[in-house]
Design an enzyme around this catalytic site. Structure first.
Site, short mmCIF file in Angstrom:
data_model
loop_
_atom_site.label_atom_id
_atom_site.label_comp_id
_atom_site.label_asym_id
_atom_site.label_seq_id
_atom_site.Cartn_x
_atom_site.Cartn_y
_atom_site.Cartn_z
N CYS A 1 3.64 11.20 -9.48
CA CYS A 1 4.94 10.92 -8.86
C CYS A 1 5.34 12.05 -7.90
O CYS A 1 5.35 13.21 -8.27
CB CYS A 1 6.00 10.75 -9.94
SG CYS A 1 7.62 10.37 -9.25
N GLY B 1 -1.08 -1.85 -5.31
CA GLY B 1 0.34 -1.50 -5.30
C GLY B 1 1.12 -2.39 -4.35
O GLY B 1 1.26 -3.59 -4.57
N ASN C 1 -7.13 3.56 -5.99
CA ASN C 1 -5.81 3.04 -5.62
C ASN C 1 -5.35 3.64 -4.29
O ASN C 1 -5.66 4.78 -3.99
CB ASN C 1 -4.79 3.39 -6.73
CG ASN C 1 -3.34 3.21 -6.32
OD1 ASN C 1 -2.57 4.16 -6.29
ND2 ASN C 1 -2.96 2.00 -5.99
N GLY C 2 -4.61 2.82 -3.54
CA GLY C 2 -3.98 3.30 -2.32
C GLY C 2 -4.37 2.54 -1.08
O GLY C 2 -5.55 2.42 -0.75
N GLU C 3 -3.32 1.96 -0.44
CA GLU C 3 -3.48 1.38 0.91
C GLU C 3 -4.43 0.18 0.95
O GLU C 3 -5.12 -0.02 1.95
CB GLU C 3 -3.97 2.49 1.85
CG GLU C 3 -3.34 2.49 3.23
CD GLU C 3 -1.82 2.61 3.22
OE1 GLU C 3 -1.20 1.90 4.02
OE2 GLU C 3 -1.24 3.38 2.43
N LYS D 1 -2.99 8.63 -14.52
CA LYS D 1 -2.96 8.26 -13.10
C LYS D 1 -2.62 9.51 -12.31
O LYS D 1 -1.61 10.16 -12.60
CB LYS D 1 -1.92 7.16 -12.88
CG LYS D 1 -1.80 6.72 -11.44
CD LYS D 1 -1.07 5.37 -11.36
CE LYS D 1 -0.89 4.90 -9.93
NZ LYS D 1 0.24 5.56 -9.27
C1 LIG Z 1 8.48 2.14 -4.77
C2 LIG Z 1 7.32 2.79 -5.47
C3 LIG Z 1 7.47 3.20 -6.79
C4 LIG Z 1 6.39 3.78 -7.47
N1 LIG Z 1 6.53 4.11 -8.80
C5 LIG Z 1 5.45 4.57 -9.51
C6 LIG Z 1 5.53 4.78 -10.92
O1 LIG Z 1 6.54 4.51 -11.58
N2 LIG Z 1 4.41 5.28 -11.54
C7 LIG Z 1 3.26 5.57 -10.85
O2 LIG Z 1 2.28 6.02 -11.45
N3 LIG Z 1 3.17 5.33 -9.53
C8 LIG Z 1 4.22 4.83 -8.85
N4 LIG Z 1 4.09 4.54 -7.53
C9 LIG Z 1 2.77 4.71 -6.86
C10 LIG Z 1 1.97 3.40 -6.91
O3 LIG Z 1 1.62 3.07 -8.23
C11 LIG Z 1 0.69 3.54 -6.08
O4 LIG Z 1 -0.06 4.60 -6.59
C12 LIG Z 1 0.98 3.81 -4.60
O5 LIG Z 1 1.98 2.93 -4.12
C13 LIG Z 1 -0.29 3.67 -3.75
O6 LIG Z 1 -0.80 2.36 -3.82
P1 LIG Z 1 -0.51 1.28 -2.64
O7 LIG Z 1 -0.83 1.99 -1.34
O8 LIG Z 1 -1.44 0.16 -2.99
O9 LIG Z 1 0.93 0.91 -2.71
C14 LIG Z 1 5.15 3.98 -6.81
C15 LIG Z 1 5.02 3.57 -5.48
C16 LIG Z 1 6.07 2.97 -4.82
C17 LIG Z 1 5.89 2.51 -3.39
#
Ligand SMILES: Cc1cc2nc3c(=O)[nH]c(=O)nc-3n(C[C@H](O)[C@H](O)[C@H](O)COP(=O)(O)O)c2cc1C
Length: 301
Positions: free
Chosen positions: A104, A229, A205-207, A145
């Protein structure tokens, strides 16, 4: 290939998990393998059961969404003992696995030594994971994570090895540092040394917004599993397309908008706000959502 729905605080809440896992399972689809809850912050107290039920109401239905997809609670904090006590309570309530958040980037969270700031302290991460591991029955997996690092990715392998040697069952890696925030690109290739060095599964994970990006992410990271995500929210059919299923048109999504808005809630205003947030994000996946955004934005109760 395992596909996991990402924890996203304020976004993949129980209602969104319900909808996305149901859509993933339409027409007999396999859908997500599991979801991870929004983070439950642990500072110095043992949360009551109600807190667990608030974050994970699925706990009342065998920790599964309506579609039957398991939900893993995620904890965030820096005190190994307190985290372990909270994890043990969730395990007593039947949690199928425990996830720990070391990614986070939020300022307030990092200021209180939670989330990504701990990536500079692999020994503490080891201590947290191993203490939590010992506090829950052996059949309940503990996972972590992480991001690639706080300011740079030089610690990534140390952190990943700390997580593995502490007894985690798998590791999810968001392919950016804390400093990189959510800004594209994601550095999938920097996951590869981790997936090659570890014996436990590493989930990339990511993007990932499209099937093509999913394939790139898998190839470059050397992983076989993905966590989705924001892409999962902007294209709820992404999970099924990744499993070889067909696209979902915007019109096919409409009944889910009604489902969202008719959900019983003590906070209808908040729910409408969440709906607008979702619709806004759908604009990235569907033209129609962009066209209709003005109308949705002006909805009031
Ligand atoms: C609005 C928001 C809230 C998130 N809250 C958490 C969370 O509670 N715990 C966590 O491990 N990651 C959290 N993340 C990170 C996501 O789990 C993920 O790692 C990140 O968005 C990258 O993946 P993506 O590019 O597919 O979105 C959050 C991301 C976003 C955008």
């Amino acid at each position: 290939m395992k596909l996991v729905l990402a924890p996203m605080d304020g976004l993949t809440d129980p209602l969104m998990r319900d909808i996305l896992t149901q859509i993933g399972c339409l027409d007999g689809g396999q859908g997500y393998d599991w979801c991870v809850s929004e983070f439950i912050r642990v500072t110095s107290t043992l949360h009551g059961k109600q807190v667990v039920y608030r974050y994970c109401p699925e706990a009342l239905t065998d920790w599964k969404t309506k579609a039957g997809t398991p939900v893993h609670p995620q904890f965030l904090g820096s005190d190994p003992i307190c985290l372990a006590e909270n994890a043990a309570r969730a395990a007593e309530l039947g949690a199928p696995a425990i996830d720990l958040n070391f990614g986070c980037p939020a300022k307030t969270v990092n200021k209180h030594r939670g989330g990504a700031v701990l990536l500079d302290e692999p020994e503490l991460i080891h201590s947290i994971v191993s203490t939590v591991r010992r506090s829950v029955p052996a059949h309940i997996p503990v996972s972590a994570k992480i991001r690639l690092g706080y300011a740079d990715a030089s610690v990534a392998l140390d952190v990943a090895q700390a997580v593995e040697s502490a007894g985690a069952a798998w590791l999810t890696v968001h392919a950016r540092t804390k400093t990189q925030g959510y800004k594209p690109p994601a550095y999938w290739e920097l996951i590869k040394p981790l997936s090659e060095a570890l014996r436990i599964p590493v989930i990339a994970n990511g993007e990932v917004w499209t099937v093509e990006e999913a394939n790139f992410a898998l190839e470059r990271s050397g992983c076989t599993d993905l966590m989705l995500g924001r892409g999962a929210v902007t294209r709820p059919d992404l999970v099924r397309r990744l499993r070889g299923g067909s696209e979902m048109s915007f019109d096919e999504l409409r009944p889910w908008f009604e489902y969202f808005l008719s959900n019983e809630t003590e906070n209808p205003k908040g729910q409408l706000g969440r709906f607008k947030q979702w619709f806004g994000l759908l604009g990235r996946g569907y033209e129609e959502a962009l066209v209709e955004w003005g109308t949705v934005k002006s909805l009031t109760l």
